[in-house]
Design a protein around this motif. Structure first.
Motif, mmCIF file in Angstrom:
data_model
loop_
_atom_site.group_PDB
_atom_site.id
_atom_site.type_symbol
_atom_site.label_atom_id
_atom_site.label_comp_id
_atom_site.label_asym_id
_atom_site.label_seq_id
_atom_site.Cartn_x
_atom_site.Cartn_y
_atom_site.Cartn_z
ATOM 1 N N SER A 57 0.830 -1.209 0.000
ATOM 2 C CA SER A 57 0.000 0.000 0.000
ATOM 3 C C SER A 57 0.863 1.257 0.000
ATOM 4 C CB SER A 57 -0.939 -0.005 1.197
ATOM 5 O OG SER A 57 -0.217 -0.013 2.411
ATOM 6 N N PHE A 58 2.015 1.216 0.681
ATOM 7 C CA PHE A 58 2.915 2.370 0.685
ATOM 8 C C PHE A 58 3.440 2.626 -0.725
ATOM 9 C CE2 PHE A 58 6.721 4.832 1.299
ATOM 10 C CZ PHE A 58 6.437 5.644 2.387
ATOM 11 N N CYS A 59 3.819 1.564 -1.412
ATOM 12 C CA CYS A 59 4.319 1.718 -2.788
ATOM 13 C C CYS A 59 3.221 2.249 -3.703
ATOM 14 C CB CYS A 59 4.837 0.379 -3.303
ATOM 15 S SG CYS A 59 6.330 -0.212 -2.481
ATOM 16 N N LEU A 60 1.996 1.725 -3.548
ATOM 17 C CA LEU A 60 0.875 2.211 -4.351
ATOM 18 C C LEU A 60 0.590 3.690 -4.062
ATOM 19 C CD1 LEU A 60 -1.634 -0.785 -4.130
ATOM 20 C CD2 LEU A 60 -0.443 0.014 -6.180
ATOM 21 N N GLY A 61 0.624 4.053 -2.772
ATOM 22 C CA GLY A 61 0.385 5.440 -2.396
ATOM 23 C C GLY A 61 1.435 6.371 -2.965
ATOM 24 N N THR A 62 2.693 5.954 -2.949
ATOM 25 C CA THR A 62 3.780 6.776 -3.500
ATOM 26 C C THR A 62 3.597 6.977 -4.997
ATOM 27 O OG1 THR A 62 5.308 5.927 -1.811
ATOM 28 C CG2 THR A 62 6.283 6.957 -3.756
ATOM 29 N N ALA A 63 3.285 5.876 -5.699
ATOM 30 C CA ALA A 63 3.074 5.973 -7.149
ATOM 31 C C ALA A 63 1.886 6.874 -7.474
ATOM 32 C CB ALA A 63 2.855 4.578 -7.737
ATOM 33 N N SER A 64 0.809 6.743 -6.680
ATOM 34 C CA SER A 64 -0.381 7.565 -6.901
ATOM 35 C C SER A 64 -0.079 9.037 -6.666
ATOM 36 C CB SER A 64 -1.511 7.094 -5.977
ATOM 37 O OG SER A 64 -2.632 7.931 -6.089
ATOM 38 N N PHE A 65 0.683 9.342 -5.608
ATOM 39 C CA PHE A 65 1.026 10.735 -5.316
ATOM 40 C C PHE A 65 1.872 11.324 -6.434
ATOM 41 C CE2 PHE A 65 3.313 14.260 -3.504
ATOM 42 C CZ PHE A 65 2.377 14.860 -2.672
ATOM 43 N N TRP A 66 2.828 10.554 -6.919
ATOM 44 C CA TRP A 66 3.683 11.032 -8.020
ATOM 45 C C TRP A 66 2.842 11.325 -9.253
ATOM 46 C CZ3 TRP A 66 4.592 8.739 -12.829
ATOM 47 C CH2 TRP A 66 5.598 9.330 -13.589
ATOM 48 N N HIS A 67 1.920 10.412 -9.575
ATOM 49 C CA HIS A 67 1.072 10.595 -10.754
ATOM 50 C C HIS A 67 0.173 11.817 -10.601
ATOM 51 C CE1 HIS A 67 -1.595 9.735 -14.106
ATOM 52 N NE2 HIS A 67 -2.619 9.794 -13.272
ATOM 53 N N GLN A 68 -0.463 11.955 -9.438
ATOM 54 C CA GLN A 68 -1.382 13.077 -9.226
ATOM 55 C C GLN A 68 -0.631 14.403 -9.219
ATOM 56 O OE1 GLN A 68 -4.529 12.810 -9.309
ATOM 57 N NE2 GLN A 68 -5.194 14.848 -8.713
ATOM 58 N N SER A 69 0.549 14.446 -8.626
ATOM 59 C CA SER A 69 1.360 15.673 -8.620
ATOM 60 C C SER A 69 1.704 16.095 -10.037
ATOM 61 C CB SER A 69 2.636 15.463 -7.804
ATOM 62 O OG SER A 69 2.342 15.187 -6.470
ATOM 63 N N ARG A 70 2.116 15.111 -10.844
ATOM 64 C CA ARG A 70 2.447 15.412 -12.236
ATOM 65 C C ARG A 70 1.218 15.927 -12.988
ATOM 66 N NH1 ARG A 70 6.750 12.871 -14.865
ATOM 67 N NH2 ARG A 70 5.857 13.888 -16.712
ATOM 68 N N THR A 71 0.067 15.287 -12.746
ATOM 69 C CA THR A 71 -1.162 15.682 -13.435
ATOM 70 C C THR A 71 -1.555 17.109 -13.095
ATOM 71 O OG1 THR A 71 -1.959 13.393 -13.445
ATOM 72 C CG2 THR A 71 -3.598 15.131 -13.771
ATOM 73 N N LEU A 72 -1.542 17.436 -11.789
ATOM 74 C CA LEU A 72 -1.923 18.788 -11.371
ATOM 75 C C LEU A 72 -0.935 19.835 -11.871
ATOM 76 C CD1 LEU A 72 -3.150 18.153 -7.705
ATOM 77 C CD2 LEU A 72 -4.542 18.522 -9.746
ATOM 78 N N THR A 73 0.348 19.490 -11.876
ATOM 79 C CA THR A 73 1.361 20.426 -12.390
ATOM 80 C C THR A 73 1.155 20.687 -13.876
ATOM 81 O OG1 THR A 73 2.964 19.661 -10.749
ATOM 82 C CG2 THR A 73 3.832 20.826 -12.653
ATOM 83 N N ASP A 74 0.883 19.616 -14.629
ATOM 84 C CA ASP A 74 0.647 19.776 -16.079
ATOM 85 C C ASP A 74 -0.592 20.627 -16.329
ATOM 86 O OD1 ASP A 74 2.850 18.234 -16.569
ATOM 87 O OD2 ASP A 74 1.739 16.383 -16.980
ATOM 88 N N GLN A 75 -1.649 20.408 -15.539
ATOM 89 C CA GLN A 75 -2.871 21.191 -15.704
ATOM 90 C C GLN A 75 -2.609 22.665 -15.410
ATOM 91 O OE1 GLN A 75 -5.791 19.367 -13.163
ATOM 92 N NE2 GLN A 75 -6.174 17.658 -14.557
#
Length: 788
Positions: A57-75
């Motif tokens: 779950s920690f690995c999934l959470g880290t990957a999700s945070f990285w993806h969401q951060s990138r998405t919001l930054t791109d937006q």
């Protein structure tokens, strides 16, 4: 599911506070430890399963945070220009900090979500309602980041809602919303919004504005129509949760439906509740707590149909994990945090309390055990009657919510029954409001208190998980040496809470000197350690202020309470201009100032100062050139002290002349030289108020040499002259000035003079609060809220 949810939440927190690289490092270390455990551990050991769940779950959470951060930054990068087009997904009336009402809309565009603010003067073509498509012209801005330590981070809050930009609107063009011009979801959203607004409008017409506003808050979580004092009474009483649609409201409605449903609770029952609760969640804006509660209700129904046991804790933490993986920034949303803390309290704490007490206050007590420290940390109130008062408040809500729900279709039909229902709602809402007003007494039933340190919060909640849960108690019972087991768990709690604090802390609690960001105004905070009777002390030098905004209540109060200060020992006011004095007055009216220090000439304004601050005469201290104050209260052995350098002491007759002819108040600014002494030497700070060239020339014969200079008059062109800078010889200067201020501060020529003498320049408009760690008497570290 508890461990999996904890792993996801921890990953998001570590990723945000320490960075993605740190989270990846923690995950990698966990993989190595897991590999060792599987290689050498016992087969089937439950701890291996738990460790594996945490790691995955920690690995999934880290990957999700990285993806969401990138998405919001791109937006955010794509959202440029002065025009956007999209669909209104949320629309409500808000009041800004200066009390001005305005329309606030969330618009979903193909480039991301934008929060649009419509003030008076904006041209609106058409009726702006949820579900409609709009074209908006205006100025796009980045949301304000946290500007003072430990205070509210608006930018982070908006990220939890997937909003990356704010637009201040000039023109809004609304396209007609119809069945064939909008998507089905948009059309449904629009119709739900119109039904909601029509109901509230007709209810307000039949009752009054307060009843309508309270029903709007109770049923849809929109507090925009409620008076601030009403909201305050609920908040201070520990009953504010009733004004935000949460699991309690969904539970009341679900219980009402169960009473009315007379058929078999099968697939038709599930289908009806799915449609009903999705429409209700749409009306309530899909808040985190509503989303959690609706999913859990549907899971409960599904479990009953399948003949499976429904486990509240597993259902809650399954939803938690799903929401966090979809948007990791929800971990930082207070509504989301409180919603799951309430469930955690009911599932983990309530069974433990039931062993000692099982009366009417059981659920309320369990929730207060779980939510109490969080409320204290977040809202800085201790409601002593929360456990008791929540019982009648919830009972009243249990009547009002179903009655309001039944009233909605009656209002649309326009039957006489709606008149009866609204006639009942008005006294019930009045009783709810009155109950809070009567039982909320500042200093008697409600106490204001500073936020405890982060490590205390971490230790408390980790302790609950390890000792109050059924599994934790079983482990304690099975332990051969119970004392040793408790000691080991306490040590583990201490280590984990310390590590968490190290990740999350911004380091400002260690700062002895902080230039607080109060916008266009001055405010310097000095803190001393181990003063008189071992007590830390806190002083303010000026407090900012604005004619249309309460800096003292909205900025200073939050800054102090969030940084562990319940009351300042003294407030030194350089002069009585609004942007230096008004914030101190407002803070004093909140009961958070012990003494106020002003120039001796203001003895002639004693009555005015007493009225402004609410302080008695003996709490006002008058100063003039040559006076000294030991700030740590140790008198002759003080390590932090100040000396007044200006203005000089004169006769009462001279004071009357100056006050009578209204001499420029800036020339009467008190000038302080604050010295921090330690084993490594001394550091001095010169605080000059709004001193300009004329006043600086008068000071040239004084002992001005200082390491840090608070630049006079916000960096105006007449301040910080070359002779003055040569006399002070500062290494560092701080300019306290408002962002995008109308006065042109700091002046370009002043910046040139400062750069010419080779000093480090810090500005609160660009960097937020500036903090100095002066341990040992020397500058050890300088911190800024916004890195340049």
């Amino acid at each position: 599911m508890l461990f999996a949810a904890f792993g996801c939440g921890a990953a998001a927190a570590v990723s945000y506070y320490a960075g993605i690289a740190a989270a990846v490092s923690v995950a990698a270390a966990g993989c190595i430890l897991a590999a060792v455990a599987f290689a050498y551990g016992e087969e089937g050991n439950r701890r291996r399963v738990v460790a594996s769940l945490l790691l995955v779950s920690f690995c999934l959470g880290t990957a999700s945070f990285w993806h969401q951060s990138r998405t919001l930054t791109d937006q955010a990068d794509r959202l440029t220009g002065d025009c956007i087009s999209g669909e209104i997904t949320d629309c409500e009336t808000k009041t800004n900090d200066s009390g001005e009402p305005h329309l606030q809309m969330t618009v979903r565009t193909d480039r991301g979500r934008v929060l649009c603010k419509v003030f008076n003067g904006c041209l609106i073509e058409g009726s702006a309602t949820e579900g409609c498509r709009v074209t908006i012209k205006g100025s796009l801005k980045d949301p304000a980041a946290r500007r003072n330590p430990n205070c509210f981070d608006y930018s982070l809050y908006l990220k939890s809602l997937k909003i990356t930009k704010i637009m201040y609107c000039d023109t809004v063009t609304v396209l007609p919303c119809g069945r064939f011009t909008n998507t089905p979801l948009s059309f449904i959203r629009n119709r739900v919004y119109l039904v909601r607004e029509s109901f509230i409008e007709r209810l307000t017409e039949r009752t009054d504005a307060r009843t309508g506003g309270l029903i709007r808050a109770l049923m849809f979580g929109d507090k925009g129509s409620l008076e601030e004092d009403v909201i305050d009474s609920f908040r201070k009483n520990g009953t504010a949760h009733i004004l935000a649609v949460s699991g309690l409201h969904i539970g009341i409605i679900y219980g009402f439906i169960l009473k009315l449903w007379r058929w078999r609770r099968g697939w038709a029952f599930l289908s009806f509740n799915t449609v009903f609760f999705l429409l209700y969640a749409l009306a309530a804006g899909f808040s985190p707590s509503v989303t959690r509660a609706v999913i859990m209700v549907l899971l409960h129904i599904f479990a009953g149909i399948r003949g499976r046991r429904y486990d509240l804790a597993n259902a809650a933490f399954l939803v938690f994990m799903g929401v966090v993986l979809m948007n990791p920034f929800m971990v930082f949303n207070s509504g989301f945090q409180m919603s799951f803390l309430a469930v955690l309290s009911l599932t983990l704490v309530l069974p433990y309390i039931r062993r000692f007490y099982s009366g009417v206050f059981l659920a309320s007590a369990a929730i207060q055990v779980g939510l109490g420290p969080f409320i204290l940390y977040s809202f800085n109130y201790v409601p002593l009657l929360a456990v008791i008062i929540n019982v009648p408040v919830v009972a009243l809500a249990g009547i009002i919510v179903p009655l309001a729900l039944v009233s909605m279709p009656l209002a649309l039909i326009g039957t006489a029954a709606f008149g009866v229902a609204s006639g009942l709602l008005k006294p019930l809402c009045g009783a709810l409001t009155r109950l809070n007003e009567v039982t909320q007494l500042d200093g008697v039933t409600t106490f204001q208190i500073a936020s405890p340190p982060l490590w205390v919060m971490g230790a408390y909640y980790l302790g609950l998980l390890m000792f109050a849960t059924e599994e934790g108690r079983l482990c304690l019972m099975r332990a051969g040496n119970k004392g040793r087991y408790v000691l080991k768990m306490a040590l583990l709690i201490g280590i984990m809470s310390t590590v968490f604090t190290a990740f999350a802390s911004d380091g400002y609690r260690g700062c002895d000197l902080t230039f607080v960001d109060v916008g266009q105004g001055d405010c310097v905070c000095v803190r001393t350690e181990n003063g008189l009777r071992g007590r830390d002390r806190c002083y303010l030098f000026d407090g900012g202020g604005s004619e249309d905004y309460s800096v003292g209540k909205k900025v200073l109060r939050e800054y102090l309470l969030k940084n562990g200060v319940s009351k300042v020992d003294g407030a030194f006011v350089t002069h009585l201009h609004t942007d230096h004095y008004k914030g101190i007055c407002e803070l004093s009216q909140e009961g958070m100032v012990d003494h106020i220090y002003v120039y001796e000439a203001n003895r002639l304004k004693k009555q005015q100062i007493m009225e402004d601050t609410g302080l008695p005469e003996d709490r006002i201290i008058y100063l003039a050139d040559g006076d000294c104050v030991d700030l740590d209260g140790l008198h002759n052995t003080g390590s932090v002290y100040l000396k007044v350098l200006h203005p000089k002491r004169e006769t009462d007759a001279e004071y009357r002349k100056k006050i009578g002819r209204e001499t420029d108040e800036n020339l009467l600014s008190l000038v302080f030289k604050v010295t921090f002494s330690g084993r490594h030497g001394d550091t001095s700070v010169l605080i000059t108020g709004d001193m300009g060239e004329e006043g600086e020339n008068e000071l040239l014969g004084s002992d001005l040499q200082s390491d840090i200079l608070k630049v006079g008059h916000h960096g105006s062109r007449t301040s910080s002259t070359e002779p003055f800078l040569k006399a002070v010889r500062p290494e560092t200067v701080v300019i306290q000035v408002g962002k995008n201020n109308m006065y042109g501060h700091p002046a370009p020529e002043t910046l040139e003079r400062l750069a010419g003498v080779g000093v480090e320049i810090y500005r609160t408009d660009l960097m937020g609060a500036v903090g100095f760690d002066l341990r040992g008497g020397k500058v050890k570290k300088i911190r800024t809220m916004i890195e340049q």
